[in-house]
Design a protein around this motif. Sequence first.
Motif, PDB file in Angstrom:
ATOM      1  N   ILE A 159     -26.566  43.836 -10.023  1.00  0.00           N
ATOM      2  CA  ILE A 159     -26.010  43.519  -8.647  1.00  0.00           C
ATOM      3  C   ILE A 159     -24.515  43.382  -8.714  1.00  0.00           C
ATOM      4  N   ILE A 160     -24.176  44.093  -7.869  1.00  0.00           N
ATOM      5  CA  ILE A 160     -22.691  44.612  -7.960  1.00  0.00           C
ATOM      6  C   ILE A 160     -22.063  44.352  -6.708  1.00  0.00           C
ATOM      7  N   THR A 161     -21.232  43.374  -6.337  1.00  0.00           N
ATOM      8  CA  THR A 161     -20.479  42.896  -4.920  1.00  0.00           C
ATOM      9  C   THR A 161     -19.065  43.008  -5.217  1.00  0.00           C
ATOM     10  N   GLU A 162     -18.408  43.871  -4.055  1.00  0.00           N
ATOM     11  CA  GLU A 162     -17.318  44.243  -3.974  1.00  0.00           C
ATOM     12  C   GLU A 162     -16.765  44.459  -5.330  1.00  0.00           C
ATOM     13  N   GLY A 163     -17.500  45.514  -5.913  1.00  0.00           N
ATOM     14  CA  GLY A 163     -16.852  46.019  -7.153  1.00  0.00           C
ATOM     15  C   GLY A 163     -17.165  45.349  -8.689  1.00  0.00           C
ATOM     16  N   ASP A 164     -17.517  43.977  -8.530  1.00  0.00           N
ATOM     17  CA  ASP A 164     -17.587  43.157  -9.449  1.00  0.00           C
ATOM     18  C   ASP A 164     -19.003  42.882  -9.957  1.00  0.00           C
ATOM     19  N   ILE A 165     -19.463  43.025 -11.119  1.00  0.00           N
ATOM     20  CA  ILE A 165     -20.668  42.827 -11.720  1.00  0.00           C
ATOM     21  C   ILE A 165     -21.065  41.139 -11.505  1.00  0.00           C
ATOM     22  N   ILE A 166     -22.185  40.979 -10.894  1.00  0.00           N
ATOM     23  CA  ILE A 166     -22.634  39.573 -10.709  1.00  0.00           C
ATOM     24  C   ILE A 166     -23.662  39.073 -11.411  1.00  0.00           C
ATOM     25  N   GLY A 167     -24.544  40.089 -11.729  1.00  0.00           N
ATOM     26  CA  GLY A 167     -25.856  39.668 -12.468  1.00  0.00           C
ATOM     27  C   GLY A 167     -26.902  40.937 -12.474  1.00  0.00           C
ATOM     28  N   CYS A 168     -28.083  40.816 -12.211  1.00  0.00           N
ATOM     29  CA  CYS A 168     -29.059  41.737 -12.602  1.00  0.00           C
ATOM     30  C   CYS A 168     -30.355  41.417 -12.032  1.00  0.00           C
ATOM     31  N   VAL A 169     -31.229  42.379 -11.547  1.00  0.00           N
ATOM     32  CA  VAL A 169     -32.761  42.053 -11.142  1.00  0.00           C
ATOM     33  C   VAL A 169     -33.275  42.896 -12.189  1.00  0.00           C
ATOM     34  N   VAL A 170     -34.370  42.354 -12.866  1.00  0.00           N
ATOM     35  CA  VAL A 170     -35.076  42.963 -14.027  1.00  0.00           C
ATOM     36  C   VAL A 170     -36.598  42.647 -13.742  1.00  0.00           C
ATOM     37  N   SER A 171     -37.327  43.780 -13.563  1.00  0.00           N
ATOM     38  CA  SER A 171     -38.634  43.841 -13.822  1.00  0.00           C
ATOM     39  C   SER A 171     -39.212  43.857 -15.146  1.00  0.00           C
ATOM     40  N   MET A 172     -40.222  43.078 -15.410  1.00  0.00           N
ATOM     41  CA  MET A 172     -40.621  42.714 -16.733  1.00  0.00           C
ATOM     42  C   MET A 172     -42.117  43.234 -17.014  1.00  0.00           C
ATOM     43  N   LEU A 173     -42.471  43.730 -18.181  1.00  0.00           N
ATOM     44  CA  LEU A 173     -44.052  44.114 -18.524  1.00  0.00           C
ATOM     45  C   LEU A 173     -44.433  43.387 -19.689  1.00  0.00           C
ATOM     46  N   PRO A 174     -45.551  42.860 -19.891  1.00  0.00           N
ATOM     47  CA  PRO A 174     -46.183  42.383 -21.171  1.00  0.00           C
ATOM     48  C   PRO A 174     -45.681  43.226 -22.333  1.00  0.00           C
ATOM     49  N   ILE A 175     -45.391  42.423 -23.398  1.00  0.00           N
ATOM     50  CA  ILE A 175     -45.040  43.221 -24.866  1.00  0.00           C
ATOM     51  C   ILE A 175     -46.328  43.997 -25.068  1.00  0.00           C
ATOM     52  N   GLU A 176     -47.622  43.692 -24.967  1.00  0.00           N
ATOM     53  CA  GLU A 176     -48.983  44.361 -25.036  1.00  0.00           C
ATOM     54  C   GLU A 176     -48.956  45.629 -24.170  1.00  0.00           C
ATOM     55  N   SER A 177     -48.505  45.781 -23.135  1.00  0.00           N
ATOM     56  CA  SER A 177     -48.505  46.587 -22.172  1.00  0.00           C
ATOM     57  C   SER A 177     -48.563  47.955 -22.611  1.00  0.00           C
ATOM     58  N   ASP A 178     -49.561  49.115 -22.107  1.00  0.00           N
ATOM     59  CA  ASP A 178     -49.315  50.292 -22.731  1.00  0.00           C
ATOM     60  C   ASP A 178     -48.814  51.468 -21.562  1.00  0.00           C
ATOM     61  N   ARG A 179     -48.237  50.915 -20.845  1.00  0.00           N
ATOM     62  CA  ARG A 179     -47.721  51.753 -19.759  1.00  0.00           C
ATOM     63  C   ARG A 179     -46.682  52.504 -20.122  1.00  0.00           C
ATOM     64  N   GLN A 180     -46.585  53.820 -20.023  1.00  0.00           N
ATOM     65  CA  GLN A 180     -45.737  54.682 -20.546  1.00  0.00           C
ATOM     66  C   GLN A 180     -44.156  54.954 -19.828  1.00  0.00           C
ATOM     67  N   GLU A 181     -44.320  54.615 -18.449  1.00  0.00           N
ATOM     68  CA  GLU A 181     -42.746  54.610 -18.038  1.00  0.00           C
ATOM     69  C   GLU A 181     -42.915  53.771 -16.677  1.00  0.00           C
ATOM     70  N   THR A 182     -41.683  53.593 -16.163  1.00  0.00           N
ATOM     71  CA  THR A 182     -41.621  52.726 -14.839  1.00  0.00           C
ATOM     72  C   THR A 182     -41.692  53.730 -13.689  1.00  0.00           C
ATOM     73  N   CYS A 183     -42.836  53.341 -12.744  1.00  0.00           N
ATOM     74  CA  CYS A 183     -42.764  53.977 -11.705  1.00  0.00           C
ATOM     75  C   CYS A 183     -41.800  53.852 -10.551  1.00  0.00           C
ATOM     76  N   ASP A 184     -41.632  55.029  -9.594  1.00  0.00           N
ATOM     77  CA  ASP A 184     -40.605  55.038  -8.714  1.00  0.00           C
ATOM     78  C   ASP A 184     -40.751  53.735  -7.625  1.00  0.00           C
ATOM     79  N   THR A 185     -41.939  53.346  -7.506  1.00  0.00           N
ATOM     80  CA  THR A 185     -41.819  52.090  -6.392  1.00  0.00           C
ATOM     81  C   THR A 185     -41.333  50.891  -6.922  1.00  0.00           C
TER      82      THR A 185
END
Length: 183
Positions: A139-165
């Motif tokens: 999350i960047i506001t007026e050039g400053d890094i403020i934080g982050c939005v993160v999507s998470m997967l369970p450790i046991e997930s077998d998904r190969q990659e992150t989807c575009d959506t």
Amino acid sequence: MKATGIVRRIDDLGRVVIPKEIRRTMRIREGDPLEIYTDREGEVIFKKYSPIGELTNFSTQYAETLHKVCELSVIITDRDTVIAASGLPKKEYMDKRISPELEKIIEGRSMYAYTSGEKRILATNDGRDSFFVSCAMPIITEGDIIGCVVSMLPIESDRQETCDTEMKLVSTAATFLSKQLES
């Protein structure tokens, strides 16, 4: 409050140097904003200021909406800690310090997306996470890094990659929170 035994004098311009050890421990970087509090006993207290911390309730609602509508497990962070979580064990994530790997993603100022064969990145620093980072957008506001939005997967997930959506949803959330801070 913990005494450090370190004494510093105020210079002729009213400045005081915060010792390097304290800056390192508290992750205070050059240019970081600090809030200054005083109390009736004469104490002066410096506290790291988190602009996104003012949006904690809003961030929590946004994370919960992403989880309910899109079935994403999401955390939202400031530059140091998790401030909102939904779709995963909140006790495991809320108010926990972020991992150095997630900090690097945030400092990189661009989208991160997990791909198969990559080392899985944990979001917090305690190593007991049951989820790993699937996608993250600072999350960047007026050039400053403020934080982050993160999507998470369970450790046991077998998904190969992150989807575009998922990447678009996380990017939209980061942009929206950034715009809320600008107004």
